[in-house]
Design a protein around this motif. Structure first.
Motif, PDB file in Angstrom:
ATOM      1  N   SER A 187       1.236  -1.563  -6.362  1.00 25.12           N
ATOM      2  CA  SER A 187      -0.073  -0.952  -6.154  1.00 25.12           C
ATOM      3  C   SER A 187      -1.153  -1.751  -6.876  1.00 25.12           C
ATOM      4  N   GLU A 224       0.827  -1.200   0.000  1.00 30.28           N
ATOM      5  CA  GLU A 224       0.000   0.000   0.000  1.00 30.28           C
ATOM      6  C   GLU A 224       0.868   1.259   0.000  1.00 30.28           C
ATOM      7  N   ILE A 225       1.983   1.244   0.727  1.00 31.13           N
ATOM      8  CA  ILE A 225       2.854   2.416   0.857  1.00 31.13           C
ATOM      9  C   ILE A 225       4.282   2.029   0.512  1.00 31.13           C
ATOM     10  N   ALA A 249       4.629   8.541   8.826  1.00 29.49           N
ATOM     11  CA  ALA A 249       3.775   7.718   7.964  1.00 29.49           C
ATOM     12  C   ALA A 249       2.959   8.581   7.007  1.00 29.49           C
ATOM     13  N   GLU A 250       2.544   9.746   7.459  1.00 29.41           N
ATOM     14  CA  GLU A 250       1.768  10.643   6.600  1.00 29.41           C
ATOM     15  C   GLU A 250       2.613  11.126   5.421  1.00 29.41           C
ATOM     16  N   THR A 263       4.207   8.477  -1.711  1.00 23.24           N
ATOM     17  CA  THR A 263       3.667   7.358  -2.477  1.00 23.24           C
ATOM     18  C   THR A 263       2.582   7.837  -3.436  1.00 23.24           C
ATOM     19  N   GLU A 264       1.714   8.739  -2.976  1.00 23.63           N
ATOM     20  CA  GLU A 264       0.663   9.275  -3.852  1.00 23.63           C
ATOM     21  C   GLU A 264       1.256  10.032  -5.031  1.00 23.63           C
ATOM     22  N   GLU A 295       2.986   8.472   2.884  1.00 25.18           N
ATOM     23  CA  GLU A 295       1.768   8.380   2.093  1.00 25.18           C
ATOM     24  C   GLU A 295       1.742   9.446   0.993  1.00 25.18           C
ATOM     25  N   ASP A 319       8.014   2.609   1.311  1.00 28.86           N
ATOM     26  CA  ASP A 319       8.691   3.178   2.478  1.00 28.86           C
ATOM     27  C   ASP A 319      10.204   3.258   2.322  1.00 28.86           C
ATOM     28  N   ASP A 366       2.724   7.392  -7.366  1.00 28.47           N
ATOM     29  CA  ASP A 366       1.634   6.700  -8.051  1.00 28.47           C
ATOM     30  C   ASP A 366       0.998   7.598  -9.114  1.00 28.47           C
TER      31      ASP A 366
END
Length: 179
Positions: free
Chosen positions: A158, A22-23, A95-96, A102-103, A99, A25, A106
């Motif tokens: 993903s 999902e992420i 973590a934010e 990653t967004e 994210e 890292d 993506d």
């Protein structure tokens, strides 16, 4: 947490190995300084093309952020052979922030998949207008582009991108000669 069972089924059915994540890292931050010369210009173009193909995110003019993969390391090595390159590896502690990164990554991969989708629309129009030779030639070039992008999507892991890429691959296969 998302259920990645559908991506695992698609991976088995297509024969394309994919580990869903999902992420992202583990990141590689790459900076470079390539001299203005024939060799430098060629290396810069090659780097930029390949960096885009793996979905690298441009931070500033000569700074790119990309998932830490073997391909990203190879890109850094090739640039270092012509100019100066510096690579930092990082793992976001927030973590934010991971994210958000990653967004962004993506989003870059999705834009590349959108380009493939637009090419497929053009191929479809050529096919409908009975320009089969042109459609087939475009399809073969598009397959090369999509193959490289499938590798980036596979490394990313993903589910959404993999689903989109598989839909495009199926669309493309309709225009390719059967071997």
């Amino acid at each position: 947490m998302r259920d990645f069972s559908s991506i695992e089924v698609m991976s088995r059915m297509s024969g394309i190995p994919l580990e869903a994540r999902e992420i992202v890292d583990q990141w590689l931050l790459f900076t470079y300084d390539i001299p203005k010369s024939e060799a430098g210009d060629k290396a810069r173009r090659k780097f930029l093309d390949r960096a885009r193909a793996i979905g690298a995110t441009q931070h500033t003019a000569s700074v790119y952020l990309m998932p830490w993969t073997q391909e990203a390391e190879v890109l850094a090595f090739e640039v270092a052979a012509v100019g100066r390159a510096c690579v930092w590896t990082s793992k976001p502690t927030d973590a934010e922030q991971a994210e958000v990164l990653t967004e962004s990554y993506d989003g870059n991969l999705e834009k590349l998949l959108d380009v493939i989708s637009t090419r497929l629309d053009k191929i479809q129009k050529h096919w409908e207008n009975e320009h089969y030779k042109r459609a087939t030639k475009m399809a073969e070039k598009t397959k090369d582009k999509l193959d490289g992008l499938l590798e980036a999507v596979q490394r990313r892991g993903s589910e959404d991108l993999a689903t989109y890429a598989m839909i495009l691959l199926r669309r493309l296969q309709a225009f390719l000669p059967v071997h």
